[in-house]
Design an enzyme around this catalytic site. Structure first.
Site, PDB file in Angstrom:
ATOM      1  CD  GLU A 197      -3.035  -0.889   0.129  1.00 38.45           C
ATOM      2  OE1 GLU A 197      -3.106   0.223  -0.454  1.00 38.45           O
ATOM      3  OE2 GLU A 197      -3.775  -1.851  -0.150  1.00 38.45           O
ATOM      4  CD1 TRP A 198      -2.343   4.126  -0.511  1.00 38.72           C
ATOM      5  CD2 TRP A 198      -1.447   5.961   0.366  1.00 38.72           C
ATOM      6  NE1 TRP A 198      -3.281   4.656   0.343  1.00 38.72           N
ATOM      7  CE2 TRP A 198      -2.762   5.796   0.894  1.00 38.72           C
ATOM      8  CE3 TRP A 198      -0.693   7.064   0.788  1.00 38.72           C
ATOM      9  CZ2 TRP A 198      -3.323   6.675   1.819  1.00 38.72           C
ATOM     10  CZ3 TRP A 198      -1.253   7.942   1.708  1.00 38.72           C
ATOM     11  CH2 TRP A 198      -2.556   7.745   2.204  1.00 38.72           C
TER      12      TRP A 198
ATOM     13  CG  MET B 284      -3.926 -20.142   6.257  1.00 38.99           C
ATOM     14  SD  MET B 284      -3.681 -19.302   4.676  1.00 38.99           S
ATOM     15  CE  MET B 284      -2.726 -20.539   3.789  1.00 38.99           C
TER      16      MET B 284
ATOM     17  N   GLY C 149       3.011 -12.230   0.498  1.00 37.61           N
ATOM     18  CA  GLY C 149       2.282 -13.190  -0.322  1.00 37.61           C
ATOM     19  C   GLY C 149       0.790 -12.970  -0.270  1.00 37.61           C
TER      20      GLY C 149
ATOM     21  CD  GLU D  19      -2.943 -18.070   0.674  1.00 41.66           C
ATOM     22  OE1 GLU D  19      -4.004 -18.246   0.049  1.00 41.66           O
ATOM     23  OE2 GLU D  19      -2.861 -17.299   1.630  1.00 41.66           O
ATOM     24  CE1 TYR D  20      -2.252 -22.665   0.755  1.00 45.37           C
ATOM     25  CE2 TYR D  20      -3.553 -22.997  -1.225  1.00 45.37           C
ATOM     26  CZ  TYR D  20      -3.465 -22.634   0.114  1.00 45.37           C
ATOM     27  OH  TYR D  20      -4.578 -22.235   0.791  1.00 45.37           O
TER      28      TYR D  20
ATOM     29  CD1 TRP E 209      -6.914 -15.985  -4.097  1.00 43.78           C
ATOM     30  CD2 TRP E 209      -6.039 -17.939  -3.452  1.00 43.78           C
ATOM     31  NE1 TRP E 209      -7.387 -16.957  -4.948  1.00 43.78           N
ATOM     32  CE2 TRP E 209      -6.866 -18.171  -4.566  1.00 43.78           C
ATOM     33  CE3 TRP E 209      -5.373 -19.018  -2.856  1.00 43.78           C
ATOM     34  CZ2 TRP E 209      -7.062 -19.432  -5.110  1.00 43.78           C
ATOM     35  CZ3 TRP E 209      -5.559 -20.284  -3.403  1.00 43.78           C
ATOM     36  CH2 TRP E 209      -6.393 -20.480  -4.507  1.00 43.78           C
TER      37      TRP E 209
END
Length: 393
Positions: free
Chosen positions: A69-70, A208, A102, A145-146, A104
């Site tokens: 993120e900025w 998870m 990382g 993942e993964y 998904w």
């Protein structure tokens, strides 16, 4: 006597609390974009509810970590989210923070490139130490993942182990922790991980144990994280529960004390094919439930959005065999966890000698108290049950 225990794993410390139980909380850097009152920033975190906070997510820029993120990193004119999350240690000096890389959406391709050679793995390890130290983190969480999935070649199973080995060796002298978020699906576990191999290099293994069912890949309703299988389930469906996943990781060689069993602070939603056929495993339309007012994503509702559903005509049902609730309102069906089901899960992990729990994610609990159960009712239920039967000294 101080109740804080120091757990030595590998060659450096992984700190646990509550007579040995870790409470690992993922924090998502996109929760800042939700509309009030759901907007969530580091100031909303109660740092006494977590022993570890994992900031999700950073990304890879070649063989280097990079902010996503900025406003993750501080500038000359503004304090960034990294610094703001680490400032929570001023309120809870024993709190540990890790940065996750990382997720998904990032997928496998950037990891596959980075782990391809010993030289690239070592470049990542040494540059990561500098990045973590600069931004005040106590460790790194690998959320690939993964390995050997989603376009990742079969050899990445071994490359993943080699990456963790290099990171462990590089981090040890720096006092940095190393954890990984891992799958709970049997077929993925078998093909993605050398469980004994990765276990020796990791301080914590974040299982998870959620998203076991969902409208995007199934044609019937199902709970995101049932504790146990249902007697009517057959074949591989009997593997889609927390009990099976934990037992399988233990069977494969994961040390119980390094496992942190994931618990969802959200529900997975479905749109029923027939509103009058609304039980467990009822047919659904396959497109997920309606997006929540604040989370704005079809197929998922934050716990505080589930509360709104219950307050406005939804009916809660309890499945004894699986030890979980679901709620139905019209053609909307949501499988979620609440204080009752989470206490069952905590009792299970205590019975197995597991080292701790993990939650995804702290911003999805009812942090404002809108449900009428006080602020953070799910995390409080988890913490209280972890401490149940223990004597503070």
């Amino acid at each position: 006597m101080d109740t804080m225990l120091i757990v030595y794993t590998c060659r450096y410390r992984y700190i646990a609390h509550d007579n040995g139980y870790r409470r690992v909380c993922y924090y998502t850097n996109w929760a800042q974009y939700r509309h009030a009152p759901a907007k969530f920033v580091p100031a909303n975190v109660d740092p006494t509810l977590c022993t570890h906070i994992i900031f999700a997510f950073a990304k890879l820029n070649g063989n280097h970590l990079a902010p996503f993120e900025w406003n993750d990193e501080s500038t000359a004119t503004a304090k960034g989210m990294y610094e703001r999350i680490n400032d929570l240690k001023q309120q809870n000096p024993s709190l540990k923070t890790l940065l996750a890389v990382g997720g998904w959406k990032m997928g496998s391709a950037p990891f596959t490139s980075m782990v391809a050679t010993d030289a690239s793995r070592r470049e990542f390890a040494t540059s990561t130490v500098q990045f973590l130290k600069k931004n005040g983190f106590d460790g790194l969480d690998i959320d690939w993942e993964y390995p050997a999935h989603r376009g990742s070649p079969a050899q990445d199973k071994d490359h993943f182990t080699q990456l963790l080995k290099v990171l462990h060796e590089t981090f040890a002298s720096e006092g940095l922790m190393l954890t990984a978020a891992v799958s709970c699906g049997k077929s993925t576990i078998d093909t993605a991980y050398d469980v004994p191999g990765i276990s020796q290099y990791l301080d914590g293994i974040n299982l998870m144990a959620y998203d076991l069912h969902g409208a995007g890949f199934e044609t019937k309703t199902g709970h995101t994280a049932p504790l146990k299988s249902h007697p009517s389930e057959t074949g591989t469906d009997k593997q889609l529960n927390v009990e099976y996943a934990v037992n399988y990781w233990l069977q494969k060689g994961a040390p119980a004390e390094k496992l942190n069993v994931g618990m969802p602070l959200y529900g997975i939603s479905f749109t029923l094919a027939n509103a009058n056929n609304n039980g467990m495993f009822a047919p659904d339309k396959g497109n997920g439930g309606k997006a929540g007012t604040y989370t704005q994503q079809a197929g998922i509702l934050a716990y505080y959005e589930v509360c709104d559903m219950l307050k406005n005509g939804g009916t809660r049902h309890w499945v004894n065999e699986m030890e979980i609730p679901y709620v139905v309102k019209g053609d909307q069906w949501v499988g979620y966890d609440d204080p009752e089901s989470l206490k069952h899960k905590v009792d299970f992990i205590k019975s197995k000698g597991i080292g701790g729990i993990m939650v995804w994610s702290i911003d999805l609990d009812d942090f404002t108290g809108s449900c009428g159960e006080g602020k953070y009712p799910l995390l409080h239920a988890i913490k209280d049950e972890l401490m149940a039967g223990q004597t503070q000294q």
